[in-house]
Write a protein that holds these residues in place. Structure first.
Motif, PDB file in Angstrom:
ATOM      1  N   MET A   1       0.966  -1.270  -0.084  1.00  0.00           N
ATOM      2  CA  MET A   1       0.062   0.053  -0.057  1.00  0.00           C
ATOM      3  C   MET A   1       0.825   1.217   0.013  1.00  0.00           C
ATOM      4  O   MET A   1       1.776   1.414   0.913  1.00  0.00           O
ATOM      5  CB  MET A   1      -0.939  -0.075   1.361  1.00  0.00           C
ATOM      6  N   HIS A   2       0.631   2.139  -1.123  1.00  0.00           N
ATOM      7  CA  HIS A   2       1.421   3.384  -1.072  1.00  0.00           C
ATOM      8  C   HIS A   2       1.040   4.456  -0.012  1.00  0.00           C
ATOM      9  O   HIS A   2      -0.300   4.556  -0.126  1.00  0.00           O
ATOM     10  CB  HIS A   2       1.373   4.080  -2.560  1.00  0.00           C
ATOM     11  N   LEU A   3       1.740   5.021   0.813  1.00  0.00           N
ATOM     12  CA  LEU A   3       1.145   6.121   1.901  1.00  0.00           C
ATOM     13  C   LEU A   3       2.367   7.133   1.544  1.00  0.00           C
ATOM     14  O   LEU A   3       3.597   6.909   1.478  1.00  0.00           O
ATOM     15  CB  LEU A   3       1.327   5.558   2.916  1.00  0.00           C
ATOM     16  N   THR A   4       1.746   8.406   1.775  1.00  0.00           N
ATOM     17  CA  THR A   4       2.797   9.613   2.165  1.00  0.00           C
ATOM     18  C   THR A   4       2.763   9.747   3.548  1.00  0.00           C
ATOM     19  O   THR A   4       1.927   9.857   4.229  1.00  0.00           O
ATOM     20  CB  THR A   4       2.144  10.680   1.445  1.00  0.00           C
ATOM     21  N   LEU A   5       3.819   9.851   3.913  1.00  0.00           N
ATOM     22  CA  LEU A   5       4.404  10.118   5.487  1.00  0.00           C
ATOM     23  C   LEU A   5       5.030  11.406   5.626  1.00  0.00           C
ATOM     24  O   LEU A   5       6.073  11.778   4.991  1.00  0.00           O
ATOM     25  CB  LEU A   5       4.865   9.040   6.040  1.00  0.00           C
ATOM     26  N   GLU A   6       4.825  12.397   6.717  1.00  0.00           N
ATOM     27  CA  GLU A   6       5.285  13.648   7.039  1.00  0.00           C
ATOM     28  C   GLU A   6       5.660  13.756   8.305  1.00  0.00           C
ATOM     29  O   GLU A   6       4.609  13.442   9.242  1.00  0.00           O
ATOM     30  CB  GLU A   6       4.644  14.839   6.230  1.00  0.00           C
TER      31      GLU A   6
ATOM     32  N   CYS B   1     -11.040   9.968  13.666  1.00  0.00           N
ATOM     33  CA  CYS B   1     -10.966   8.738  12.646  1.00  0.00           C
ATOM     34  C   CYS B   1     -10.955   7.577  13.361  1.00  0.00           C
ATOM     35  O   CYS B   1     -11.138   6.452  12.642  1.00  0.00           O
ATOM     36  CB  CYS B   1      -9.507   9.017  11.985  1.00  0.00           C
ATOM     37  N   GLY B   2     -10.512   7.409  14.529  1.00  0.00           N
ATOM     38  CA  GLY B   2     -10.538   6.029  15.085  1.00  0.00           C
ATOM     39  C   GLY B   2      -9.048   5.875  15.885  1.00  0.00           C
ATOM     40  O   GLY B   2      -8.828   4.542  16.289  1.00  0.00           O
ATOM     41  N   ARG B   3      -8.377   6.552  15.945  1.00  0.00           N
ATOM     42  CA  ARG B   3      -6.831   6.521  16.473  1.00  0.00           C
ATOM     43  C   ARG B   3      -6.324   5.342  16.008  1.00  0.00           C
ATOM     44  O   ARG B   3      -6.097   4.939  14.690  1.00  0.00           O
ATOM     45  CB  ARG B   3      -6.910   6.419  17.730  1.00  0.00           C
ATOM     46  N   LEU B   4      -5.800   4.533  16.901  1.00  0.00           N
ATOM     47  CA  LEU B   4      -5.002   2.956  16.469  1.00  0.00           C
ATOM     48  C   LEU B   4      -5.704   2.166  15.400  1.00  0.00           C
ATOM     49  O   LEU B   4      -5.068   1.587  14.792  1.00  0.00           O
ATOM     50  CB  LEU B   4      -4.453   2.232  17.667  1.00  0.00           C
ATOM     51  N   GLU B   5      -7.119   2.007  15.439  1.00  0.00           N
ATOM     52  CA  GLU B   5      -7.830   1.111  14.839  1.00  0.00           C
ATOM     53  C   GLU B   5      -8.233   1.753  13.277  1.00  0.00           C
ATOM     54  O   GLU B   5      -8.655   0.829  12.675  1.00  0.00           O
ATOM     55  CB  GLU B   5      -9.164   0.884  15.415  1.00  0.00           C
ATOM     56  N   THR B   6      -7.853   3.045  13.124  1.00  0.00           N
ATOM     57  CA  THR B   6      -8.203   3.405  11.639  1.00  0.00           C
ATOM     58  C   THR B   6      -7.638   2.798  10.748  1.00  0.00           C
ATOM     59  O   THR B   6      -6.365   2.329  10.784  1.00  0.00           O
ATOM     60  CB  THR B   6      -7.500   5.145  11.684  1.00  0.00           C
ATOM     61  N   VAL B   7      -8.267   2.291   9.700  1.00  0.00           N
ATOM     62  CA  VAL B   7      -8.020   1.535   8.366  1.00  0.00           C
ATOM     63  C   VAL B   7      -7.555   2.539   7.522  1.00  0.00           C
ATOM     64  O   VAL B   7      -8.203   3.499   7.096  1.00  0.00           O
ATOM     65  CB  VAL B   7      -9.144   0.606   8.103  1.00  0.00           C
ATOM     66  N   LEU B   8      -6.341   2.440   7.022  1.00  0.00           N
ATOM     67  CA  LEU B   8      -5.655   3.384   5.957  1.00  0.00           C
ATOM     68  C   LEU B   8      -6.122   2.779   4.473  1.00  0.00           C
ATOM     69  O   LEU B   8      -6.424   1.544   4.530  1.00  0.00           O
ATOM     70  CB  LEU B   8      -4.273   3.480   6.075  1.00  0.00           C
ATOM     71  N   GLU B   9      -6.002   3.831   3.671  1.00  0.00           N
ATOM     72  CA  GLU B   9      -6.566   3.173   2.342  1.00  0.00           C
ATOM     73  C   GLU B   9      -5.378   3.748   1.376  1.00  0.00           C
ATOM     74  O   GLU B   9      -4.482   4.510   1.753  1.00  0.00           O
ATOM     75  CB  GLU B   9      -7.555   4.062   1.791  1.00  0.00           C
ATOM     76  N   GLU B  10      -5.145   3.090   0.259  1.00  0.00           N
ATOM     77  CA  GLU B  10      -4.031   3.484  -0.793  1.00  0.00           C
ATOM     78  C   GLU B  10      -4.217   4.878  -0.977  1.00  0.00           C
ATOM     79  O   GLU B  10      -4.961   5.886  -1.161  1.00  0.00           O
ATOM     80  CB  GLU B  10      -4.335   2.548  -2.142  1.00  0.00           C
TER      81      GLU B  10
END
Length: 99
Positions: free
Chosen positions: A1-6, A77-86
């Motif tokens: 899964m591609h993510l952008t982290l800053e 958004c749900g903190r640790l349980e937040t499901v990330l998307e592409e």
């Protein structure tokens, strides 16, 4: 899964002084979903260069780190349980500063 982290507010120093990272994250145990909890574990194991204790505490971020997922506070958004998307963008900003 591609993510952008800053990383900002001084956190970038823990990541080789690089603020923005384009990463490919795999889910743990080949699960289909990547959650914030699994992302933090991945960051600790694969991205952080020094002093991980300044970024994570147990399975979450340290107090004083603001987390935004696509410009929304992760508290909403749900903190640790937040499901990330592409192609999601996750921003970490330290609100703690020395003086």
């Amino acid at each position: 899964m591609h993510l952008t982290l800053e990383f900002g507010g001084g956190l970038e120093l823990l990541f080789g002084s690089q603020k923005k990272h384009e990463v490919e994250v795999t889910s743990p145990d080949d699960l289909k979903e990547v959650t914030m909890e699994s992302l933090l574990s991945w960051i600790k194991d694969n991205l952080i260069k020094e002093r991980p204790e300044m970024f994570v505490k147990e399975s979450s971020v340290r107090p004083g780190v603001l987390v935004l997922i696509n410009d929304s506070d992760w508290e909403l958004c749900g903190r640790l349980e937040t499901v990330l998307e592409e192609n999601d963008e996750v921003i970490f900003i330290s609100t703690l500063h020395g003086g």
